[in-house]
Design a protein around this motif. Structure first.
Motif, short mmCIF file in Angstrom:
data_model
loop_
_atom_site.label_atom_id
_atom_site.label_comp_id
_atom_site.label_asym_id
_atom_site.label_seq_id
_atom_site.Cartn_x
_atom_site.Cartn_y
_atom_site.Cartn_z
N THR A 94 52.79 25.82 51.02
CA THR A 94 54.09 26.45 51.24
C THR A 94 54.61 27.04 49.94
O THR A 94 54.69 26.38 48.91
CB THR A 94 55.11 25.43 51.77
OG1 THR A 94 54.62 24.89 52.98
CG2 THR A 94 56.46 26.09 52.01
N GLY A 95 54.98 28.33 50.00
CA GLY A 95 55.45 29.01 48.81
C GLY A 95 54.33 29.57 47.95
O GLY A 95 54.58 30.09 46.88
N SER A 96 53.10 29.48 48.43
CA SER A 96 51.96 29.98 47.68
C SER A 96 50.90 30.43 48.67
O SER A 96 51.11 30.40 49.88
CB SER A 96 51.43 28.90 46.75
OG SER A 96 50.42 29.40 45.93
N CYS A 97 49.76 30.89 48.14
CA CYS A 97 48.68 31.34 49.01
C CYS A 97 47.37 31.30 48.26
O CYS A 97 47.33 31.13 47.05
CB CYS A 97 48.95 32.76 49.52
SG CYS A 97 48.90 34.01 48.23
N SER A 98 46.27 31.44 48.99
CA SER A 98 44.95 31.49 48.39
C SER A 98 44.45 32.93 48.42
O SER A 98 44.72 33.68 49.35
CB SER A 98 43.98 30.60 49.16
OG SER A 98 44.31 29.24 48.98
N HIS A 99 43.72 33.29 47.38
CA HIS A 99 43.13 34.62 47.31
C HIS A 99 42.10 34.65 46.19
O HIS A 99 42.15 33.81 45.28
CB HIS A 99 44.20 35.69 47.07
CG HIS A 99 45.01 35.45 45.84
ND1 HIS A 99 44.56 35.72 44.56
CD2 HIS A 99 46.25 34.95 45.68
CE1 HIS A 99 45.49 35.40 43.68
NE2 HIS A 99 46.52 34.93 44.34
N PRO A 100 41.16 35.60 46.21
CA PRO A 100 40.26 35.75 45.07
C PRO A 100 41.08 36.16 43.84
O PRO A 100 42.21 36.64 43.96
CB PRO A 100 39.32 36.89 45.50
CG PRO A 100 39.46 36.96 47.00
CD PRO A 100 40.87 36.54 47.29
N THR A 101 40.52 35.98 42.67
CA THR A 101 41.23 36.37 41.45
C THR A 101 40.64 37.62 40.80
O THR A 101 41.36 38.40 40.20
CB THR A 101 41.21 35.23 40.42
OG1 THR A 101 39.86 34.97 40.02
CG2 THR A 101 41.83 33.97 41.00
N GLY A 102 39.33 37.80 40.90
CA GLY A 102 38.71 38.99 40.36
C GLY A 102 38.54 39.01 38.85
O GLY A 102 38.17 40.05 38.29
N VAL A 103 38.80 37.89 38.18
CA VAL A 103 38.79 37.90 36.71
C VAL A 103 37.39 37.78 36.11
O VAL A 103 37.19 38.03 34.92
CB VAL A 103 39.69 36.79 36.14
CG1 VAL A 103 41.13 37.00 36.58
CG2 VAL A 103 39.20 35.40 36.56
N GLY A 104 36.40 37.38 36.91
CA GLY A 104 35.06 37.15 36.37
C GLY A 104 34.43 38.41 35.80
O GLY A 104 33.75 38.36 34.76
N LEU A 105 34.63 39.55 36.45
CA LEU A 105 34.01 40.80 36.00
C LEU A 105 34.47 41.18 34.60
O LEU A 105 33.66 41.41 33.70
CB LEU A 105 34.34 41.92 36.99
CG LEU A 105 33.71 43.29 36.69
CD1 LEU A 105 32.19 43.21 36.83
CD2 LEU A 105 34.28 44.35 37.62
N GLY A 106 35.77 41.24 34.39
CA GLY A 106 36.30 41.60 33.08
C GLY A 106 36.02 40.55 32.02
O GLY A 106 35.84 40.88 30.84
N THR A 107 35.96 39.29 32.43
CA THR A 107 35.67 38.21 31.48
C THR A 107 34.30 38.37 30.86
O THR A 107 34.12 38.22 29.65
CB THR A 107 35.77 36.85 32.19
OG1 THR A 107 37.11 36.63 32.62
CG2 THR A 107 35.35 35.72 31.26
N VAL A 108 33.31 38.69 31.69
CA VAL A 108 31.94 38.86 31.19
C VAL A 108 31.81 40.14 30.36
O VAL A 108 31.10 40.16 29.35
CB VAL A 108 30.95 38.88 32.37
CG1 VAL A 108 29.56 39.31 31.92
CG2 VAL A 108 30.89 37.51 33.03
N MET A 109 32.50 41.20 30.76
CA MET A 109 32.36 42.49 30.08
C MET A 109 33.13 42.56 28.77
O MET A 109 32.68 43.16 27.80
CB MET A 109 32.79 43.62 31.01
CG MET A 109 31.89 43.79 32.22
SD MET A 109 32.47 45.04 33.40
CE MET A 109 32.26 46.54 32.46
N PHE A 110 34.32 41.95 28.73
CA PHE A 110 35.20 42.11 27.57
C PHE A 110 35.63 40.80 26.91
O PHE A 110 36.27 40.82 25.87
CB PHE A 110 36.46 42.88 27.97
CG PHE A 110 36.19 44.28 28.42
CD1 PHE A 110 35.86 45.28 27.51
CD2 PHE A 110 36.24 44.62 29.76
CE1 PHE A 110 35.60 46.58 27.91
CE2 PHE A 110 35.98 45.91 30.19
CZ PHE A 110 35.66 46.89 29.26
N GLY A 111 35.33 39.67 27.52
CA GLY A 111 35.79 38.40 26.99
C GLY A 111 37.10 37.98 27.65
O GLY A 111 37.79 38.79 28.25
N PRO A 112 37.46 36.71 27.53
CA PRO A 112 38.63 36.19 28.25
C PRO A 112 39.97 36.67 27.73
O PRO A 112 40.94 36.73 28.47
CB PRO A 112 38.48 34.67 28.08
CG PRO A 112 37.71 34.51 26.79
CD PRO A 112 36.76 35.67 26.76
N GLY A 113 40.05 37.02 26.45
CA GLY A 113 41.34 37.42 25.89
C GLY A 113 41.94 38.63 26.56
O GLY A 113 43.15 38.67 26.86
#
Length: 246
Positions: A94-113
């Motif tokens: 309640t008050g939230s939801c589930s969804h993909p984040t999509g952060v893995g692609l950019g993390t591998v290509m450019f780093g987490p920062g």
């Protein structure tokens, strides 16, 4: 002789694939919605996220002015990837939801920062234009999705590659665990505000994780597979080198 897809066809294909995930749905607000967190916790998460955002700005500036081919285009692609995937919403807590984040692609290509900066842009657009998430909860949502997720995913990816794990498998695990760690963090953020009357914060975390797991596990697996497909398309068509900016 190996043939490569034209860049226009690749972009069109990726765009069509991502549009499928953005098919209009009823909004239930992404991550933690406006008004769910008390002011002190909103301030706390903004303060915790700020150093990572500053580091991301410095890192992104170096990438933008670098001579690496297609760096700006790939930054835009990674930002769009996060925006589209994190707009796929399934009601959960309640008050939230589930969804993909999509952060893995950019993390591998450019780093987490860099993902902390791209994530803030995405979360601002979604809060202001799509009524997903909120402005007061921006710090909390940023911390869970674009700080914890990318750093966990990056660590997993580097560890896998150090042990000579296949690139696609490493990327898949990066995306999946970045996604899961986001929801572990979100569960903690909600639990400290809404502890269980009997079992306290620990019991609340278990309950929130139990609810999230129903939708998040298959979503994370699907996100991992999609991330591998998009990354391999980019690499195989010479739009980016695996060792770029490493």
């Amino acid at each position: 002789m190996k043939k490569y897809l034209p860049k226009s066809s690749l972009i069109l294909g990726i765009g069509s694939l991502l549009y499928f995930f953005l098919y209009p749905q009823d909004a239930h607000a992404m991550h933690i919605m406006e008004g769910m967190l008390p002011p002190k916790w909103c301030i706390f998460w903004f303060a915790v996220s700020a150093p990572f955002f500053i580091y991301g700005i410095i890192r992104m500036k170096k990438i933008v002015v670098s001579s690496q081919q297609n760096a700006r285009i790939m930054l835009a692609l990674c930002g769009a990837f996060v925006f589209v995937l994190s707009s796929l919403k399934m009601p959960s807590v309640t008050g939230s939801c589930s969804h993909p984040t999509g952060v893995g692609l950019g993390t591998v290509m450019f780093g987490p920062g860099v993902m902390s900066v791209l994530g803030v842009i995405v979360l601002l657009f979604q809060a202001l234009l799509l009524a997903h998430g909120g402005l007061t909860t921006l710090g909390a949502n940023c911390f869970s999705m674009t700080i914890v997720g990318p750093f966990v995913g990056f660590g997993v990816y580097k560890l896998c590659r150090a042990f000579k794990v296949n690139r696609s498998v490493s990327l898949f695990l990066c995306a999946v665990l970045a996604d899961w760690s986001t929801y572990v963090t979100t569960s903690f953020q909600l639990a400290v505000v809404f502890p269980d009357p009997n079992t306290g914060v620990g019991g609340a975390i278990i309950k929130f994780l139990g609810i999230y797991a129903v939708t998040q596990i298959p979503l994370a697996i699907a996100e991992g597979l999609l991330t591998v497909i998009v990354y391999n398309l980019v690499i195989s068509n010479n739009l980016w080198k695996e060792t770029a900016l490493s």
